[in-house]
Write an enzyme that holds these catalytic residues in place. Structure first.
Site, PDB file in Angstrom:
ATOM      1  N   ASP A 176       0.761  -1.178  -0.050  1.00 32.87           N
ATOM      2  CA  ASP A 176      -0.128   0.212  -0.057  1.00 32.87           C
ATOM      3  C   ASP A 176       0.745   1.274  -0.028  1.00 32.87           C
ATOM      4  O   ASP A 176       2.029   1.409   0.198  1.00 32.87           O
ATOM      5  CB  ASP A 176      -0.860  -0.026   1.324  1.00 32.87           C
ATOM      6  CG  ASP A 176      -2.105   1.207   1.078  1.00 32.87           C
ATOM      7  OD1 ASP A 176      -2.374   1.342  -0.090  1.00 32.87           O
ATOM      8  OD2 ASP A 176      -2.500   1.344   2.165  1.00 32.87           O
TER       9      ASP A 176
ATOM     10  N   ASP B 262      -9.019   3.619  -2.400  1.00 33.31           N
ATOM     11  CA  ASP B 262      -9.783   4.078  -1.467  1.00 33.31           C
ATOM     12  C   ASP B 262     -11.173   4.538  -2.195  1.00 33.31           C
ATOM     13  O   ASP B 262     -11.467   5.687  -2.479  1.00 33.31           O
ATOM     14  CB  ASP B 262      -9.356   5.198  -0.731  1.00 33.31           C
ATOM     15  CG  ASP B 262      -8.244   4.739   0.144  1.00 33.31           C
ATOM     16  OD1 ASP B 262      -7.861   3.415   0.162  1.00 33.31           O
ATOM     17  OD2 ASP B 262      -7.415   5.418   1.018  1.00 33.31           O
TER      18      ASP B 262
ATOM     19  N   GLU C 192       2.432   4.735  -4.347  1.00 28.22           N
ATOM     20  CA  GLU C 192       2.367   5.734  -5.508  1.00 28.22           C
ATOM     21  C   GLU C 192       3.579   6.529  -5.617  1.00 28.22           C
ATOM     22  O   GLU C 192       4.102   6.577  -6.639  1.00 28.22           O
ATOM     23  CB  GLU C 192       1.236   6.588  -5.389  1.00 28.22           C
ATOM     24  CG  GLU C 192      -0.097   6.067  -5.661  1.00 28.22           C
ATOM     25  CD  GLU C 192      -0.739   5.188  -4.316  1.00 28.22           C
ATOM     26  OE1 GLU C 192      -0.165   5.673  -3.124  1.00 28.22           O
ATOM     27  OE2 GLU C 192      -1.619   4.473  -4.487  1.00 28.22           O
TER      28      GLU C 192
END
Ligand code: GLC
Length: 573
Positions: A215, A328, A218
């Protein structure tokens, strides 16, 4: 190309891209990159499916996940102790809710430090992993991209010693704020750093863990130390003053742009095996290489076994290393529809193992939304119920209509032999698992417009309800198909419907799908977890008066070796 009008275009460029398909000018499609090469590939084929296949021949094909990953996954940010996880597992079993995995979000760690386990809240972790395995449940811990800056923390110290972290302009590790506070990013573009980070998974693999989610890769930045200091100085200078609107907006603007700031991304660097590269130029490759680092290590750890890894960030080509979830989302009906629409897009990019947080991650879900989302989720490889802290709890046993949930989840387990067979065939042949109707009926103008119905594998079409307060929906059949309205393997109704539009009522406790002519599918008896599945005795459904062939794939579900020979043609009478 002229004859079929069908082609693909793949532009291989990791820089920031701007893609405008007819928004500014409906006569024009624009694709712009801020920098980087103009390396693009035309993919020819006589159908859309052939173009996709050509594309995956070029970029590589998806590996198989372990069979258990097709079971139901329970998650929430966060189950923060072994006892809490145990309680969740007990409730699931008590309410007879099938489940194969429970996810561990950031609170299983010690102060959000990757590859650590909080010993107070999770004492004797290997024994706990084993205990859960004995109940048929695997634990799936999260691994975040940011490594905590802390003296004495071995991951941090080793990374600093070996120059494995991304560096700022001053040549020092670039410090940002993520969950653990001050954090640094492993340099996933450096092969040594990649290998090293991957080898850290050993800590958890040795405890019996077989799957992970990656997670914040990015990578996500709450703030950089540099930018935060500047912003605080800017704000504090304004204390007690009568501010003009411009001055006030400069404060809100400075705060709002702290997270994921492009200037920060342009001020740290990678050492790509000797070549210094500014992060902003390779931003899209960061998450990709984080997953690659884990996946390559898994092979080293045990090349006979399949492991699960899926990620939030990704880039073209990452499907060779792992799957993705769509991040999300929120408990909103539009996000259910978006989930449906994204499935074929992800497939077209090569991703087969994918899914969304069903019920929605942000905001409070409602029972009707959850049920409708689940009715789509049962056809999606990653079936995970996940939501944020602070939002209403959404474990299935907390809802009123337990019967509906049970029917849908049982049906998911009944569908697993079909989903697995279709998944494997798609992976081996580079085909889509979710096919838009327009791909299959290219001469049917109506079919081309339909974006809310999909073929799942080769035999069935789904048409989920995705609007609130609707008791059913209109379904377009591009040819005559057999509708199956099913509550369970012992309670279903079949009806052959002609081509055209049909309003179909769909209750919360049932599912509807449509079998294409000449096709069949197996349904297994429902079980409480995948290891109990009987992959030999099925209820066969088919749309034909006569015998139909079905290519069934079975194997032990864990061995890495995938063989074409395991596809057996079954004559369905
Ligand atoms: C990110 C993830 C989410 C997770 C949370 C805490 O927002 O996308 O799934 O629960 O971080 O780790």
């Amino acid at each position: 190309l002229k004859e079929t009008g069908v082609y693909g275009l793949f532009w291989d460029n990791p820089h920031k891209l701007h893609i405008d398909l007819g928004y500014a000018d409906d006569q024009c499609w624009r694709m712009e990159a801020e920098d980087g090469p103009l390396d693009y590939y035309y993919l020819a084929g006589d159908s859309m499916a052939a173009v996709v296949s050509a594309y995956t021949r070029l970029t590589g094909r998806a590996p198989l996940p372990p069979l258990w990953t097709l079971g139901y996954h329970q998650s929430r940010w966060s189950y923060a102790s072994a006892q809490e996880v145990r309680d969740i597992a007990c409730c699931l079993r008590e309410y007879d809710i099938p489940c194969d995995a429970i996810h561990l979000d950031i609170d299983y760690m010690e102060n959000y430090k990757d590859f650590t386990i909080n010993g107070e809240r999770f004492p004797d972790f290997p024994a706990f992993v084993k205990e859960m395995r004995e109940r048929g449940i695997r634990l799936i811990p999260i691994i975040d991209a940011g490594v905590k800056v802390e003296k004495g923390y071995s991951v941090y110290e080793e990374g600093v010693k070996n120059n494995y972290f991304c560096k700022g302009e001053d040549g020092e590790p670039f410090v940002v704020g993520v969950w653990p506070g001050d954090s640094v990013f492993p340099d996933f573009l450096n092969s040594k750093a990649r290998e090293w980070f991957g080898s850290n998974y050993k800590t958890l693999l040795d405890c019996g863990i077989e799957g992970f989610w990656n997670d914040m890769n990015e990578p996500s930045v709450f703030y950089s130390k540099k930018n935060l200091a500047k912003t605080i100085e800017h704000i504090s200078g304004k204390a007690g003053k009568n501010l003009s609107l411009q001055e006030f907006w400069s404060i809100t603007g400075a705060v709002a742009t702290l997270a994921n700031n492009p200037e920060d991304y342009a001020s740290f660097y990678h050492d790509a095996d000797g070549k210094q590269i500014r992060h902003s130029e390779v931003h899209n490759l960061f998450g990709y290489n984080m997953v690659r680092s884990a996946s390559e290590y898994f092979k080293e750890y045990d090349d006979k076994k399949r492991f699960l890894i899926y990620s939030r960030s990704s880039h073209i080509g990452m499907h060779r290393y792992g799957g993705i979830w769509t991040g999300d989302n929120a408990s909103r009906w539009e996000h259910l529809l978006m989930n449906l629409k994204m499935l074929p897009s992800l497939n077209m990019c090569g991703f087969l193992y994918a899914g969304a947080d069903i019920g929605g991650f942000g905001q409070d879900t409602t029972e009707d939304l959850m049920l409708r989302w689940l009715a789509l989720g049962i056809f999606v490889p990653l079936l995970r119920n996940h939501c944020t802290f602070g939002a209403r709890r959404q474990e299935f046993y907390l809802f009123e209509n337990k019967k509906a949930i049970k029917n849908l989840l049982d049906l998911r387990y009944s569908l697993i032999p079909y989903l697995y067979s279709e998944y494997v065939k798609s992976a081996l042949r580079g085909e889509l698992l979710y096919t838009p109707l327009g791909f299959l009926y290219p001469n049917d103008e109506r079919a081309k417009e339909i974006e809310d119905q999909l073929f799942v594998g080769g035999s069935i079409m789904i048409a989920p309800v995705y609007r609130q307060n609707e008791k059913g929906r209109l379904v377009y059949l591009p040819e005559s198909m057999k509708m199956v309205k099913i509550k369970s393997v012992t309670d279903y109704r079949e009806e052959v419907l002609p081509r055209g539009d049909h309003y179909i009522e769909i209750g919360f406790d049932e599912t509807v799908f449509f079998i294409a002519p000449g096709k069949a599918l197996p349904l297994a008896n429902p079980v409480s977890h995948v290891e109990e599945l009987d992959d030999k005795n099925f209820l066969w459904l088919k749309n034909s008066e006569g015998e139909v062939d079905y290519e069934l794939y079975t194997d032990d579900g864990v061995t890495a070796d995938i063989r074409f020979e395991n596809i057996k043609t079954i004559k369905v009478k």
